[in-house]
Design an enzyme around this catalytic site. Structure first.
Site, mmCIF file in Angstrom:
data_model
loop_
_atom_site.group_PDB
_atom_site.id
_atom_site.type_symbol
_atom_site.label_atom_id
_atom_site.label_comp_id
_atom_site.label_asym_id
_atom_site.label_seq_id
_atom_site.Cartn_x
_atom_site.Cartn_y
_atom_site.Cartn_z
ATOM 1 N N CYS A 164 0.639 -0.996 -0.152
ATOM 2 C CA CYS A 164 0.082 0.027 -0.034
ATOM 3 C C CYS A 164 1.175 1.240 0.353
ATOM 4 C CB CYS A 164 -1.054 0.304 1.277
ATOM 5 S SG CYS A 164 0.150 -0.397 2.623
ATOM 6 N N ALA B 43 2.952 2.031 2.599
ATOM 7 C CA ALA B 43 4.156 1.246 3.066
ATOM 8 C C ALA B 43 5.334 1.774 1.959
ATOM 9 C CB ALA B 43 4.044 -0.217 2.197
ATOM 10 N N ARG C 63 13.214 -3.992 6.117
ATOM 11 C CA ARG C 63 13.344 -3.945 4.574
ATOM 12 C C ARG C 63 14.740 -4.160 4.756
ATOM 13 N NH1 ARG C 63 11.818 -2.415 0.325
ATOM 14 N NH2 ARG C 63 13.456 -1.049 0.107
ATOM 15 N N HIS D 25 4.630 6.434 -2.367
ATOM 16 C CA HIS D 25 6.814 6.634 -2.679
ATOM 17 C C HIS D 25 6.301 8.662 -3.400
ATOM 18 C CE1 HIS D 25 7.309 2.429 -4.525
ATOM 19 N NE2 HIS D 25 7.489 2.801 -3.133
#
Lengths: 458, 554
Positions: free
Chosen positions: B74, B77, B108, B207
């Site tokens: 999503c 994230a 991550r 992003h």
């Protein structure tokens, strides 16, 4: 220092959680759903929830964790997720053909108030659910309780959706194992079967989340409780629910609706909790305890007596889930260790009072907190150092910084294997726990021993 | 069932026999409900390269079919996890129920290395408002304010950021107003991101939201000019498995200085100072091209696409950076570094190639990695037969020239495009228009990314937002020697008897960028595709179930 900003000085917090010792409901529901045979868990919310839960479960189990999502967009968040869920149900049955879809909600679908029961009924009415297939549902808002609550809600949902009494006893016993590893579910079954009991265990993730490498992938492997078994659980002699938070709701609901008498016990971690579990099984099912179980108990006790000097009055800090921590703390107390700092992220005052009761006679101050976090635990450790830390993989940062012997326990464990294959429940599991604790304590003694005190025989 | 599945083409390594991709595509779509098949048909494409270099239109950045079992995550994230996650000295508070913060906590593998123990590092911490039902009902702003105050009281950070999760947008908490109020009150930089999980169709929206926020709230706040030559920013490099460290090592050897990295091993101060660089270099085009574009308009910094995945690409990218500065000294030093590094690379590459030549790879990951990693496979003689992105847009597949043709749909319209103007004081073009033109005439490419498809062979299968079903079909039909994707796909692939390499987190490996990274990757793939373990799938009694003789015990 990894956790370089964690100070000894404790400033009280009311609003900010730092380094949580819990996660949210839906992941518990997803885990429970995976313990149903031929079931695809479905997350009714944004894609990210499903991706995060699958990733976390996958890192913990190193096994395929399949689940679908309603893929909410801004539009569905405004107008409701009905169209998304109905399309999902159709796509899943057409493409993947499970017998059951287990839908859990998220904070998104709960906040907008989607009625999943009504949507599932609509899917059935529209012919999107093939004959003989099922859509079950649990409400799991992320802003209530924790992952344990979600597990409990889905466990209750699976029982209540399928259970149907025929009026005739099936001669079986329901065991709800709680939020434990697949290895523990296998061990609980082994012990029950050894006692001559025919158990219906639900959920049961063994064979699903610890499957073999065969070179042939099956999305729906053999493991998991079947729909037929769940239906039949209304005809069982009784239910033993292990873990008040994870399992009691389902057991009580079966009792209320289908008059299946239930008992709520602690998860059989350690000597005393396993004693109570075995004794309860024995009395409820009217069976005698076979020698093999008594012998395993004796072996566990033997390790305790043989190695007592290494346990005695060692201070322990723990983070985890209430259903695990209560019997675990009891076990540590029974072997004369001193659990001094205990934290769970899961809310609920009963936890604190149970721990207080179990530790009331200890010759030290005990810090305990429900709805706490690992930052708090670490600060307690900085004020009163410990000889052993028991926590999930996030504990390793504290263990490294403060050089504490450390045993991984709980969820998630993302940096070691073993938990899915080797149980920590019942007497055998108790032995494994002691082995793990002794390994880190004795390794530490070896590491720190001056040469003249370095011993071959310990 | 189609003939392909009944009679799967027997693909021996090196024979080059592959199934007809059009047939594979048909097979993939056959099982889906009609509406789903129609939608998926636009995102499953057989690659074809026209004479003018154009490739087929690739359906991408569109909604995922509910229920299809997607790789995607999503917006939250993408924003908190990917872009801001690797920055170590900002206290990142997740405003929402506990899960989102918990799952994005240290998962991550972005490495960070503060210069000393006295420097800040909050990456090992997870901060959350852990919203409860009363916060959902009565609003969470009060709790958020209190959480910011507590974070300040305990840590005294230079900056605090707030990440919104799904319910925050629904109940109408104004995280930006809270941020402004607390910024005023505490005198440190505090800013919020409206990156609710339902925004957009994948991580990609997050992003963009993160790019906008970082650009608005941090970039340009510190005008100190670094006393160094050849100053660049490295955009879209997240230091997974130490990639950024290896790139930094090489750049340092070349005499190139990195002002800031977005966002591997990064700090707040680097972002604040990033507008002083002479050149922006873009690694992951998808996740960061917005910042590159905005910095060009506002500050006059040109950007180029580079790629440090693959030894050849690394060399090419270094030369491209050197060519930009047009100085003999730099060009010479870069050539020397490349020559020195390539000796070891070639030794390992040729050795590994002798065992990997002709093997088949598939890559389904990210917004640039599925493209970049094909380079590394190529270098050891492996062929990519199918690839696709998880959250990319058409320009990542077909090249930036299609950007004007991309239709804005309901989902992308909701992601804000900032209206950027040249900064009155700080806009200084690093090159004059004439200099740019002169370089372009020599073949130098600014602000360009040609996309993945022109680099792939004709007849390869390009699949966007691949589903679990499509993955399983690919494995059955092609029997690739290695499959690359993420953690969720990993074990289903391996349980099928095929080694699987994670290209989000690199499993436990890395770095794979730069020269040393290339060596690591060659060795890793050699280990995986030539492992003995895959020969043990059958037990002796499964291979020969018939008993032909038995022991006589007496």
């Amino acid at each position: 220092m990894l956790l370089r900003h964690t100070t000894k000085e404790i400033i009280p917090r009311k609003a900010l959680t730092i380094n949580p010792a819990k996660t949210c409901q839906p992941i518990g529901a997803m885990y429970a759903s995976l313990g149903i045979n031929s079931c695809l868990p479905h997350s009714h919310g944004s894609q990210g929830c499903c991706a995060y839960h699958r990733s976390t479960l996958t890192r913990h189990y190193r096994e395929p964790v399949m689940a679908a999502t309603s893929s909410f967009t801004e539009g569905s968040s405004v107008f409701g997720g009905q169209a998304n869920l109905i399309q999902a149900i159709n796509t899943i049955f057409t493409t993947y053909d499970p017998d059951i879809i287990a839908v859990h909600t998220t904070c998104l679908s709960e906040t907008i108030g989607d009625d999943v029961n009504q949507i599932a009924a609509k899917a059935v009415a529209e012919g999107k659910v093939p004959k003989g297939k099922h859509v079950i549902h649990a409400s799991t808002p992320s802003y209530v309780g924790s992952h344990v609550t979600g597990f409990a809600n889905m466990t209750k949902a699976m029982a209540m959706y399928f259970a149907k009494a025929t009026g005739k006893h099936n001669g079986k016993f329901n065991i709800i194992p709680g939020f434990v590893e697949p290895s523990d579910m296998t061990e609980i079954r082994r012990v029950a079967v050894a006692m001559g009991i025919k158990p219906i265990i639900f959920p049961d993730t063994s064979g699903v989340l610890n499957g073999p490498q065969t070179g042939k992938y099956k999305m729906f492997p053999k493991g998991g409780v079947t729909a037929a078994e769940l239906t039949s659980c209304a005809d069982s002699i009784g239910t033993i629910a292990l873990g008040p938070l994870a399992s009691a709701d389902a057991a009580r609901a079966l009792d209320a609706k289908w008059k299946v008498p239930c008992q709520v016990q602690d998860i059989p971690i350690g000597l005393a909790a396993t004693d109570r579990f075995i004794n309860a099984l024995r009395i409820a099912a009217g069976v005698s305890v076979p020698d093999i179980i008594t012998q395993e108990r004796g072996q566990l006790l033997d390790i305790i007596t043989d190695m007592h000097q290494y346990f005695y009055h060692k201070k322990v800090a723990l983070a985890g889930d209430p259903d695990h921590l209560i019997p675990l703390v009891e076990f540590l107390v029974n072997i004369d260790m001193l659990p001094v700092h205990i934290v769970t992220g899961t809310p609920g005052k009963a936890f604190e009072s149970r721990i207080r009761e179990l530790t009331s006679h200890l010759p030290c101050t005990v810090n305990v907190k429900a709805a706490g976090d690992m930052f708090q635990l670490h600060q307690w450790i900085k004020n009163e150092p410990v000889d052993l830390l028991i926590a999930n993989s996030y504990g390793k940062y504290m263990a490294k910084d403060d050089d504490i012997p450390y045993v991984r326990y709980g969820f998630p464990i993302t940096d070691r294997v073993g938990h899915s294959y080797f149980p920590t429940t019942c007497y055998k599991g108790g032995m494994r726990l002691l082995e793990k604790i002794l390994d880190v304590l004795l390794d530490r003694m070896d590491r720190d021993a001056p040469e003249e005190k370095f011993e071959l025989v310990m | 069932m189609s003939t392909i599945l009944k009679d799967p083409k027997n693909i021996e390594p090196g024979t080059g026999v592959l199934p007809d991709p059009e047939e594979v595509r048909k097979e993939m779509l056959a099982r889906y409900p009609a509406k789903v098949a129609r939608k998926r048909s636009k995102q499953i494409t057989v690659n074809k390269i026209e004479e003018d270099g154009s490739v087929p239109e690739m359906g991408s950045n569109v909604r995922t079919v509910p229920g299809i079992i997607t790789q995607r995550g999503c917006s939250y994230a993408g924003c908190k996890g990917v872009i801001l996650g690797p920055t170590r000295d900002i206290v990142n508070i997740t405003h929402g129920p506990i899960g989102c913060g918990f799952y994005s906590w240290l998962t991550r593998r972005n490495q960070t290395k503060p210069p000393s123990d006295d420097h800040e590092n909050y990456m090992t911490y997870c901060f959350s408002t852990d919203m409860q039902d009363q916060d959902i009902v009565f609003g969470g702003e009060k709790k958020l304010k209190a959480a910011i105050q507590e974070a300040y009281d305990i840590f005294k950070p230079k900056a605090i950021s707030i990440f919104s999760t799904c319910p925050v947008g629904l109940i109408g908490d104004d995280v930006h107003a809270v941020a402004r109020e607390m910024k005023e009150k505490l005198g440190i930089n505090i800013f919020g991101f409206s990156c609710e999980g339902y925004k957009g169709v994948s991580q990609s929206a997050g992003h963009h939201i993160a790019n906008n926020g970082v650009f608005t709230h941090i970039v340009g706040k510190d005008d100190t000019i670094m006393d160094a030559e050849y100053k660049i920013n490295l955009l879209g490099e997240y230091n997974i498995g130490g990639d950024g460290f290896e790139i930094d090592r090489i750049l340092k050897d070349c005499g190139i200085s990195v002002v800031s990295t977005f966002s591997g091993n990064s700090t707040y101060d680097q972002f604040a100072n990033s507008h002083t660089a002479d050149l922006n270099t873009v690694m992951c085009h998808r996740s960061i091209n917005y910042v590159a574009d905005m910095m060009e308009i506002k500050y006059g910094i040109p950007w180029i696409k580079i790629n440090f995945i693959g030894a050849k690409s690394t060399a090419k990218s270094l030369r491209k950076i050197a060519a930009y500065f047009e100085e003999e000294k730099l060009i010479k030093q870069v050539d020397e570094v490349i020559e020195k590094e390539m000796k070891e690379v070639e030794k390992v590459r040729l050795d590994v190639r002798s065992r990997c030549e002709g093997k088949l790879a598939m890559l389904f990951v990210g917004g640039s990695r599925a493209h970049h990693y094909q380079e590394l496979f190529k270098e050891i003689g492996m062929k990519t037969v199918s690839a696709g992105y998880e959250f990319a847009h058409r320009d990542d597949y077909e090249g930036r020239k299609v950007i004007p043709q991309i239709k804005i749909d309901a989902d992308s319209r909701n992601i804000e495009e900032l209206d950027i103007k040249p900064d009155k004081e700080k806009f200084t073009p690093r090159k004059t228009a004439e200099q740019i033109t002169a370089l372009e005439e020599k073949g130098y490419e600014f602000k360009d990314y040609k996309g993945m498809m022109p680099d792939m062979d004709e007849g390869t299968l390009v699949i966007d937002d691949i589903s679990q079903y499509e993955t399983e079909l690919l494995l059955k039909i092609y029997k690739p020697d290695i499959y690359c994707a993420g953690i969720k796909e990993k074990y289903a692939v391996q349980k099928s008897g095929i080694p699987m390499k994670q290209l989000h987190s690199y499993d436990s490996g890395g770095p794979y960028a730069g020269f040393k990274g290339a060596i690591n990757f060659y060795k890793e793939i050699d280990r995986m595709v030539n492992s003995r373990v895959w020969g043990y799938l059958e037990a002796p009694w499964q291979k020969n179930p018939e008993l032909s003789a038995k022991y006589v015990w007496e």
